[in-house]
Scaffold this motif. Structure first.
Motif, mmCIF file in Angstrom:
data_model
loop_
_atom_site.group_PDB
_atom_site.id
_atom_site.type_symbol
_atom_site.label_atom_id
_atom_site.label_comp_id
_atom_site.label_asym_id
_atom_site.label_seq_id
_atom_site.Cartn_x
_atom_site.Cartn_y
_atom_site.Cartn_z
ATOM 1 N N LEU A 263 0.845 -1.148 -0.111
ATOM 2 C CA LEU A 263 0.037 -0.058 0.093
ATOM 3 C C LEU A 263 0.912 1.120 0.000
ATOM 4 O O LEU A 263 1.987 1.268 0.706
ATOM 5 C CB LEU A 263 -0.844 -0.096 1.199
ATOM 6 C CG LEU A 263 -1.954 -0.938 1.406
ATOM 7 C CD1 LEU A 263 -3.003 -0.727 2.482
ATOM 8 C CD2 LEU A 263 -3.139 -0.723 0.012
ATOM 9 N N ASP A 264 0.500 2.257 -0.601
ATOM 10 C CA ASP A 264 1.206 3.540 -0.740
ATOM 11 C C ASP A 264 0.195 4.612 -0.847
ATOM 12 O O ASP A 264 -1.060 4.606 -1.602
ATOM 13 C CB ASP A 264 2.145 3.609 -2.000
ATOM 14 C CG ASP A 264 3.228 4.514 -1.667
ATOM 15 O OD1 ASP A 264 3.329 5.313 -0.758
ATOM 16 O OD2 ASP A 264 4.303 4.686 -2.749
ATOM 17 N N VAL B 131 -7.571 4.257 3.151
ATOM 18 C CA VAL B 131 -7.956 2.742 2.803
ATOM 19 C C VAL B 131 -8.347 1.922 3.657
ATOM 20 O O VAL B 131 -7.756 2.093 5.052
ATOM 21 C CB VAL B 131 -6.679 2.312 2.160
ATOM 22 C CG1 VAL B 131 -6.873 0.866 1.639
ATOM 23 C CG2 VAL B 131 -5.854 3.094 1.137
ATOM 24 N N LEU C 209 -10.769 2.390 -1.187
ATOM 25 C CA LEU C 209 -9.949 3.549 -1.363
ATOM 26 C C LEU C 209 -10.826 4.882 -1.351
ATOM 27 O O LEU C 209 -11.745 4.885 -2.044
ATOM 28 C CB LEU C 209 -9.102 3.536 -2.450
ATOM 29 C CG LEU C 209 -7.867 2.714 -2.433
ATOM 30 C CD1 LEU C 209 -8.272 1.177 -2.423
ATOM 31 C CD2 LEU C 209 -6.825 2.718 -3.886
ATOM 32 N N TRP D 99 -3.791 6.471 -8.690
ATOM 33 C CA TRP D 99 -3.519 5.622 -7.499
ATOM 34 C C TRP D 99 -4.016 4.326 -7.609
ATOM 35 O O TRP D 99 -3.344 3.187 -7.413
ATOM 36 C CB TRP D 99 -4.366 6.332 -6.409
ATOM 37 C CG TRP D 99 -4.020 5.947 -4.887
ATOM 38 C CD1 TRP D 99 -2.743 5.216 -4.603
ATOM 39 C CD2 TRP D 99 -4.892 5.927 -3.524
ATOM 40 N NE1 TRP D 99 -2.823 5.027 -3.269
ATOM 41 C CE2 TRP D 99 -4.040 5.405 -2.830
ATOM 42 C CE3 TRP D 99 -5.859 6.350 -3.557
ATOM 43 C CZ2 TRP D 99 -4.234 5.435 -1.487
ATOM 44 C CZ3 TRP D 99 -6.517 6.486 -2.114
ATOM 45 C CH2 TRP D 99 -5.621 5.983 -1.291
ATOM 46 N N GLU E 101 -1.243 2.624 -9.743
ATOM 47 C CA GLU E 101 -0.109 2.398 -9.015
ATOM 48 C C GLU E 101 -0.355 1.059 -7.995
ATOM 49 O O GLU E 101 0.792 0.395 -7.776
ATOM 50 C CB GLU E 101 0.088 3.606 -8.048
ATOM 51 C CG GLU E 101 1.324 3.550 -7.414
ATOM 52 C CD GLU E 101 2.860 3.388 -8.002
ATOM 53 O OE1 GLU E 101 3.652 2.998 -7.300
ATOM 54 O OE2 GLU E 101 2.814 3.352 -9.277
ATOM 55 N N LEU E 102 -1.503 1.006 -7.365
ATOM 56 C CA LEU E 102 -1.654 -0.115 -6.440
ATOM 57 C C LEU E 102 -1.697 -1.384 -7.218
ATOM 58 O O LEU E 102 -1.151 -2.397 -6.683
ATOM 59 C CB LEU E 102 -2.894 0.231 -5.562
ATOM 60 C CG LEU E 102 -2.704 1.248 -4.742
ATOM 61 C CD1 LEU E 102 -4.030 1.471 -3.624
ATOM 62 C CD2 LEU E 102 -1.722 1.184 -3.467
ATOM 63 N N GLN E 103 -2.415 -1.393 -8.379
ATOM 64 C CA GLN E 103 -2.150 -2.596 -9.055
ATOM 65 C C GLN E 103 -0.818 -2.888 -9.400
ATOM 66 O O GLN E 103 -0.562 -3.940 -9.453
ATOM 67 C CB GLN E 103 -3.294 -2.523 -10.410
ATOM 68 C CG GLN E 103 -4.602 -2.210 -9.962
ATOM 69 C CD GLN E 103 -5.564 -2.270 -11.341
ATOM 70 O OE1 GLN E 103 -5.021 -1.191 -12.229
ATOM 71 N NE2 GLN E 103 -6.716 -2.783 -11.361
ATOM 72 N N ASN F 282 1.056 -4.429 -6.625
ATOM 73 C CA ASN F 282 0.761 -5.697 -6.308
ATOM 74 C C ASN F 282 0.741 -6.854 -7.021
ATOM 75 O O ASN F 282 0.549 -7.966 -6.721
ATOM 76 C CB ASN F 282 -0.588 -5.718 -5.681
ATOM 77 C CG ASN F 282 -0.592 -4.880 -4.154
ATOM 78 O OD1 ASN F 282 -0.219 -5.642 -3.143
ATOM 79 N ND2 ASN F 282 -0.906 -3.672 -4.134
#
Length: 198
Positions: A10-11, A68, A166, A188, A191-193, A196
């Motif tokens: 997570l970021d 989140v 989110l 976002w 980026e999360l996809q 991960n």
């Protein structure tokens, strides 16, 4: 971030920092006010400027923030596609239907009398559903201040068998805030996809 047996990356979006580690009761209360008690908060981020203000003892402006969460009851479970669809339906149920594409934002939100209302859809796929909604904030009695509006995006994502919710919040001062919210939300998600999929 460990959820059950699954490790998630997570970021925060660029320009934000996770503030949960500060342990500040005030910031943790704010985060808890943004979500149901049945959710576990995984990340709560403020803009970098607000983090600086907070660290020197000034009050953060809280013009924009991100959170989140995941349902507590599902944090150890593996969520399948049909359970995820059920979560999406529940999360979006009270937002109503989309307004006409050319609707004037502020008069439309004024007419909703403080109720959060769906404003647009950003993504709808098997493992990601993202929408934008907004509300006019209640004005203090006999206030001469102009009305204030809050826009937010809600994104439900299924990542590595975990259901994440989110949200990005921004006060609404003009069309640039709508565009900012759309752009930051979509970046976002990507980026999360990416983080991960390694």
């Amino acid at each position: 971030m460990q959820l059950g047996e699954t490790r998630l990356a997570l970021d925060t979006p660029p320009g934000f920092a996770d503030v949960q580690a500060t342990g500040s009761p005030r910031l943790l209360e704010l985060a808890e006010a943004l979500t149901s008690a049945s959710n576990r908060i995984l990340l709560f981020g403020l803009e970098d400027g607000d983090v600086r203000r907070f660290t020197v003892g000034d009050s953060p402006e809280l013009r924009r923030y991100v959170i989140v969460v995941t349902p507590r009851e599902l944090q150890s479970a593996r969520v399948n596609a049909s359970a995820f669809r059920g979560l999406v339906t529940d999360a979006l149920r009270d937002l109503g239907s989309l307004p006409a594409p050319d609707v004037e934002l502020r008069p439309y939100l004024d007419a909703q009398k403080g109720r959060a209302s769906l404003l647009g859809e950003l993504r709808r796929e098997q493992d990601v559903v993202s929408v934008v909604h907004g509300a006019r904030l209640p004005s203090p009695p006999r206030s001469r201040e102009p009305p204030r509006y809050l826009l937010s995006s809600t994104t439900l994502m299924l990542i590595r068998g975990k259901a994440l919710n989110l949200a990005i919040y921004t006060s609404h001062n003009g069309p640039e805030d709508v565009e900012w919210l759309r752009t930051v939300t979509l970046r976002w998600i990507e980026e999360l996809q990416r983080l991960n999929n390694r």
